[in-house]
Design an enzyme around this catalytic site. Structure first.
Site, short mmCIF file in Angstrom:
data_model
loop_
_atom_site.label_atom_id
_atom_site.label_comp_id
_atom_site.label_asym_id
_atom_site.label_seq_id
_atom_site.Cartn_x
_atom_site.Cartn_y
_atom_site.Cartn_z
N HIS A 162 0.95 -1.23 0.17
CA HIS A 162 0.30 -0.04 -0.06
C HIS A 162 0.81 1.13 0.15
O HIS A 162 1.82 1.48 1.05
CB HIS A 162 -0.96 -0.23 1.09
CG HIS A 162 -2.06 1.19 1.31
ND1 HIS A 162 -1.96 2.15 2.18
CD2 HIS A 162 -2.92 1.46 0.39
CE1 HIS A 162 -2.83 2.90 2.03
NE2 HIS A 162 -3.39 2.54 0.78
N TYR A 189 -13.57 18.59 36.05
CA TYR A 189 -12.88 19.19 34.88
C TYR A 189 -11.93 20.48 35.82
O TYR A 189 -12.11 21.47 35.77
CB TYR A 189 -13.36 20.03 33.75
CG TYR A 189 -13.81 19.05 32.80
CD1 TYR A 189 -13.10 18.04 32.14
CD2 TYR A 189 -15.26 18.88 32.40
CE1 TYR A 189 -13.66 17.02 31.37
CE2 TYR A 189 -16.05 18.11 31.57
CZ TYR A 189 -15.21 16.99 31.03
OH TYR A 189 -15.56 16.16 30.16
N HIS A 211 -8.23 7.50 -4.15
CA HIS A 211 -8.36 6.28 -4.42
C HIS A 211 -9.34 5.93 -5.40
O HIS A 211 -9.11 4.99 -6.07
CB HIS A 211 -8.76 5.78 -3.06
CG HIS A 211 -7.50 5.64 -2.20
ND1 HIS A 211 -7.20 6.64 -1.09
CD2 HIS A 211 -6.76 4.69 -1.55
CE1 HIS A 211 -6.21 6.20 -0.38
NE2 HIS A 211 -5.76 5.05 -0.64
N CYS A 263 -9.35 17.90 24.97
CA CYS A 263 -10.17 17.37 25.94
C CYS A 263 -9.09 17.35 27.25
O CYS A 263 -8.20 17.35 27.05
CB CYS A 263 -10.42 15.72 25.53
SG CYS A 263 -11.44 15.41 27.09
N ARG A 308 -16.09 14.24 21.50
CA ARG A 308 -16.40 14.17 23.15
C ARG A 308 -17.90 14.49 23.18
O ARG A 308 -18.31 15.66 23.47
CB ARG A 308 -15.45 15.13 23.91
CG ARG A 308 -15.68 15.19 25.19
CD ARG A 308 -15.59 13.88 25.98
NE ARG A 308 -15.45 14.00 27.44
CZ ARG A 308 -16.45 13.27 28.10
NH1 ARG A 308 -17.42 12.42 27.71
NH2 ARG A 308 -16.54 13.23 29.56
#
Length: 577
Positions: A150, A432, A175, A296, A249
């Site tokens: 490939h 958080y 492709h 995140c 997320r």
């Protein structure tokens, strides 16, 4: 073009060929006879095994049974024209052998490619041990032998192993060309069953049943809600992350909102009317574009887990991506509603249109001073990389807060208000936040720590992958680096020996503006592999323009939620001689 099959030794049952006369002419004839015997007879014998070829043709062409007539003609020649006649006969038989061998190949391929498989059967072929199968449309292909050939490298093709090629061809349109399809056709082994040709659209009462279709390259950390990251080899393939593989997320089911009926409620200050803005209303504000990296808070959490257990999704180094966002500046919309800077502390609170079964929506907030600053470039974004926001990324409108943790970039935005205190959302007050390594779930006090806003300096290695084998000579190392708050990355240091010696990587990507470096820098280092080394302990660390640098280990920054994980990133690889 037809390739002749491999030469095979004379079988024990083969009829002996009469020896040619001696001398130069005899030697030429003998050479022709020998070549004919070695090259043609095996081809003909292979062709005799064809079920679809009439038996008489097989018998007459290559029978080795003395009881069958006519038998193989004599391959010895005499007379002045014996050499010429020998070559003519040999050419004729070579052509016949090639045709029959090709027919045999086509018949076998047709028989194999007519088989019917289910998607589950295809899915089971996803490793070199079980062979690598993929699908395109309703066709099934075994591409095991093509993996190492490939052009994009084996790892890229392996991403589609056991599944469809279409999502990857959509990313790499090169492709979808005739010559590529011709190459792929050689590996066809069958077709999908009619029941498996289209995915099920069966409706259920599952709150996640209406979630959008995701790209199969994403590495899923949880299905419900959906959370996933791109594989490292795709993450830094482009400076701008393609929408389908941008890390996702979600905290709740993805809402399915109609753009025609969408309204954004902006609460005005006392004495002013609130705004109810449609998409068309938002389009009337000056359109602003900015390239921003989202990360995140839990990016690279899995490395903290290896040190000591934490609670949270097991993100690797892919919970970070970069896009070109466009929309209305938040400061313009707030000003339209009558808001202005205040002398006292205030916060802009955001509420999403995603909610749990109790009706509780996702929420977060940022300081009003940041929201009202035009230089902070906070957006109410409705475009991502030149397209309407994908559903997973907040369609039709989301908040984009450059330089700030992803948790504050509220998606599916439904309400904006200015409050004297930060959002009372669980995700603002009880999540958080960072704590000392000594704090555990019995002693944690969430009110004692500030909510994460700007993130610390970060970098990670995306190539080679941990555990990979690299060639001796020279190794190419790639990765990303980013720092929160608009601080620019000024240097990335890379070590091949675990941090004993260092080399400076080359930084790529857009030039970063002072104090407004909202997007990452991609980096690369090509370095010689030290002679005799059988393994490399590759390490990277970034430095920003405030000379903040990543810590060397996880231990001093470990915390019970596994957030703010930015220790030196380490990759161990083996070296082939």
């Amino acid at each position: 073009m037809v390739l002749a099959p491999p030469l095979c030794p004379q079988s024990s049952g083969a009829r002996r060929v009469k020896q040619p006369p001696s001398g130069p002419r005899g030697r030429r004839t003998g050479s022709a006879t020998m070549l004919l015997h070695r090259a043609v007879i095996p081809c003909l014998r292979q062709a005799c095994r064809l079920q679809s070829v009439p038996s008489r043709l097989c018998i007459r062409a290559c029978s080795t049974n003395d009881s069958l007539q006519p038998q193989c003609p004599s391959l010895a020649f005499s007379g002045a024209n014996s050499s010429t006649r020998g070559w003519r006969v040999m050419g004729t038989l070579l052509g016949l052998g090639a045709v029959l061998a090709y027919h045999d190949h086509r018949c076998r391929a047709a028989e194999k490619s007519s088989r019917i498989y289910t998607r589950e059967e295809v899915k089971s072929h996803s490793s070199l041990e079980t062979r690598i199968w993929v699908t395109l449309g309703c066709e099934v292909f075994d591409v095991t032998e093509f993996v190492d050939l490939h052009p994009g490298g084996p790892s890229k093709l392996m991403l589609a192993a056991g599944g469809p090629l279409e999502p990857f061809w959509a990313l790499y349109a090169v492709h979808d060309q005739a010559h590529v399809r011709e190459i792929l056709a050689q590996y066809k082994v069958g077709e999908l069953s009619s029941e498996d040709k289209a995915p099920s659209t069966l409706k259920t009462s599952d709150p996640y049943a209406d979630d959008p279709v995701r790209h199969p390259a994403l590495k899923v950390n949880s299905q419900r809600p959906f959370n996933a990251e791109p594989p490292p080899e795709l993450l830094t393939e482009n400076y701008i992350t393609p929408n389908p593989i941008f890390f996702t997320r979600n905290h709740l089911p993805v809402p399915n909102l109609e753009p025609e009926t969408y309204r954004l409620h902006v609460v005005g200050p006392p004495g002013c009317q609130s705004l109810s803005l449609s998409l068309d209303d938002l389009y009337q504000f000056p359109k602003h574009e900015v390239t921003v990296t989202l990360q995140c808070a839990g990016n690279r959490r899995s490395e903290m887990t290896q040190f000591k257990e934490v609670k949270g999704l097991e993100w690797n180094a892919g919970a970070i991506s970069t896009a070109r966002w466009a929309g209305a500046r938040l400061c313009d919309v707030l000003a339209k509603a009558g808001h202005q800077l205040r002398e006292t502390e205030a916060h802009v609170c955001f509420e999403g249109l995603d909610s749990d079964p109790t009706g509780t929506a996702y929420g977060a907030s940022i300081p009003l001073a940041r929201a009202m600053d035009p230089e902070a470039e906070v957006l109410l974004a409705y475009e991502m990389n030149g397209q309407p926001l994908p559903r997973d990324h907040g369609f039709p409108v989301r908040v984009v807060v450059p330089g700030v943790v992803g948790a504050r970039h509220v998606k599916w935005l439904g309400k904006v208000s200015v409050e004297p205190e930060e959002s009372y959302s669980h995700w603002q007050r009880r999540d958080y936040k960072g704590f000392s390594p000594s704090v555990d779930w019995d002693t944690v006090d969430f009110d004692s720590a500030p909510s994460i806003q700007e993130l610390p300096v970060q970098s990670a290695i995306t190539e080679p992958k941990d555990g990979e084998t690299v060639q001796s000579g020279e190794v190419t190392i790639k990765g990303y680096a980013w720092s929160g708050g608009g601080r620019a990355v000024v240097r990335v240091d890379v070590s091949l020996d675990g941090g004993l010696t260092w080399q400076v990587a080359e930084l790529n990507g857009e030039e970063q503006r002072p104090r407004k470096a909202w997007a990452w820098r991609l980096w690369q280092l090509q370095a010689p592999v030290p002679a005799g080394k059988k393994e490399l302990n590759i390490v990277c660390k970034a430095v920003d323009d405030s000379y903040n640098v990543q810590p060397d280990s996880v231990a001093p920054i470990w915390n019970l939620r596994g957030v703010l994980s930015n220790a030196w990133h380490r990759v161990h690889v083996r070296v082939t001689p």
